[in-house]
Enzyme design. Structure first.
Site, PDB file in Angstrom:
ATOM      1  N   GLY A  84       0.832  -1.196   0.000  1.00 14.62           N
ATOM      2  CA  GLY A  84       0.000   0.000   0.000  1.00 14.62           C
ATOM      3  C   GLY A  84       0.870   1.250   0.000  1.00 14.62           C
ATOM      4  N   GLN A 121       2.900   9.965   1.031  1.00 18.38           N
ATOM      5  CA  GLN A 121       4.196   9.264   1.125  1.00 18.38           C
ATOM      6  C   GLN A 121       5.091   9.544  -0.088  1.00 18.38           C
ATOM      7  OE1 GLN A 121       2.365   5.254   2.118  1.00 18.38           O
ATOM      8  NE2 GLN A 121       4.261   5.197   3.308  1.00 18.38           N
ATOM      9  N   CYS A 144       5.730  -0.072   7.366  1.00 24.55           N
ATOM     10  CA  CYS A 144       5.368   1.069   6.522  1.00 24.55           C
ATOM     11  C   CYS A 144       6.555   1.452   5.646  1.00 24.55           C
ATOM     12  CB  CYS A 144       4.969   2.246   7.412  1.00 24.55           C
ATOM     13  SG  CYS A 144       4.507   3.712   6.479  1.00 24.55           S
ATOM     14  N   LEU A 145       6.287   1.776   4.389  1.00 24.68           N
ATOM     15  CA  LEU A 145       7.366   2.143   3.460  1.00 24.68           C
ATOM     16  C   LEU A 145       8.060   3.443   3.876  1.00 24.68           C
ATOM     17  CD1 LEU A 145       5.603   1.322   0.060  1.00 24.68           C
ATOM     18  CD2 LEU A 145       7.279  -0.076   1.294  1.00 24.68           C
ATOM     19  N   HIS A 171      -4.580   1.261   7.461  1.00 21.23           N
ATOM     20  CA  HIS A 171      -3.239   1.873   7.468  1.00 21.23           C
ATOM     21  C   HIS A 171      -3.171   3.051   6.484  1.00 21.23           C
ATOM     22  CE1 HIS A 171       1.338   1.347   7.644  1.00 21.23           C
ATOM     23  NE2 HIS A 171       1.180   2.136   6.604  1.00 21.23           N
ATOM     24  N   GLU A 172      -3.712   2.848   5.264  1.00 23.03           N
ATOM     25  CA  GLU A 172      -3.627   3.906   4.244  1.00 23.03           C
ATOM     26  C   GLU A 172      -4.537   5.086   4.593  1.00 23.03           C
ATOM     27  OE1 GLU A 172      -1.149   3.738   2.385  1.00 23.03           O
ATOM     28  OE2 GLU A 172      -0.801   1.633   2.866  1.00 23.03           O
ATOM     29  N   HIS A 218      -2.844   7.244   6.964  1.00 22.37           N
ATOM     30  CA  HIS A 218      -1.867   8.128   6.303  1.00 22.37           C
ATOM     31  C   HIS A 218      -2.536   9.410   5.819  1.00 22.37           C
ATOM     32  CE1 HIS A 218       2.046   6.240   6.112  1.00 22.37           C
ATOM     33  NE2 HIS A 218       1.591   5.108   5.602  1.00 22.37           N
TER      34      HIS A 218
HETATM   35 NI    NI Z   1       2.528   3.271   5.468  1.00 20.82          NI
END
Ligand code: NI
Length: 180
Positions: free
Chosen positions: A46, A51, A92-93, A134-135, A138
């Site tokens: 995701g 991000q 998380c990225l 999660h998204e 964000h």
């Molecule tokens: Ni994330």
């Protein structure tokens, strides 16, 4: 298509409450494609627009159910319902390498628009339910470590401090490439 730079914690845009998408343009479709390419390049499941430095209410997900790619585009998503509880490891990225067990709802029902402006409803359980929550976090300026219990949140800050020099280094090669 292009692989974009992924913003690393604690860059400010990650704490931004993102703005609603108001117009469905060619640029928006391009951004969606670039976000998928960026996410696949780092084997993520995701990615939210903030991000990649763009504070819009847009996220992409692909949890590859049964190993098969299934692209999910969430524009202006709204949670319609959450149900049950499930604890699982989450990462998380924007905080690469850091994983923590986190409790979330086991099922999620979300209303969103796709890249053509068509509204649709998605129901997720397991990894998809987790990715949806999660998204959407964000888009509201939250990262997963913000959801940890208080004491753990304090402890994780020490771990983050150790990771930060690595996260900052990862930025440099990409910037060099882009400027050459
Ligand atoms: Ni994330």
């Amino acid at each position: 298509m292009a692989v974009l730079r992924i913003v690393k914690y604690p860059e400010k845009v990650l704490k931004t409450n993102s703005k609603r998408v108001e117009s469905w343009s060619q640029d928006l479709s391009q951004l969606v494609m670039d976000m998928f390419e960026t996410m696949y390049a780092v084997s993520g499941v995701g990615l939210a627009a903030n991000q990649v430095g763009i504070p819009l209410r847009l996220a992409v997900i692909d949890v590859r159910p049964n190993g098969k790619s299934k692209k999910i585009v969430l524009i202006n998503p709204k949670i319609l319902g959450l149900d049950g509880k499930a604890e699982d490891s989450e990462g998380c990225l924007s905080l690469p390498g850091l994983y923590k067990k986190l409790e979330r709802a086991a099922k999620a029902r979300v209303l969103a628009y796709d890249q053509k402006g068509i509204p649709w409803e998605i129901r997720g359980r397991g990894l998809l339910a987790r990715a949806l929550q999660h998204e959407i976090d964000h888009l509201n300026g939250k990262v997963f470590v913000d959801r940890l219990p208080f004491m753990q949140k304090i402890r994780v800050q020490k771990e983050i401090k150790r990771y930060q020099p690595i996260w900052q280094q990862q930025v440099r090669p990409r910037l060099t490439t882009a400027s050459s």
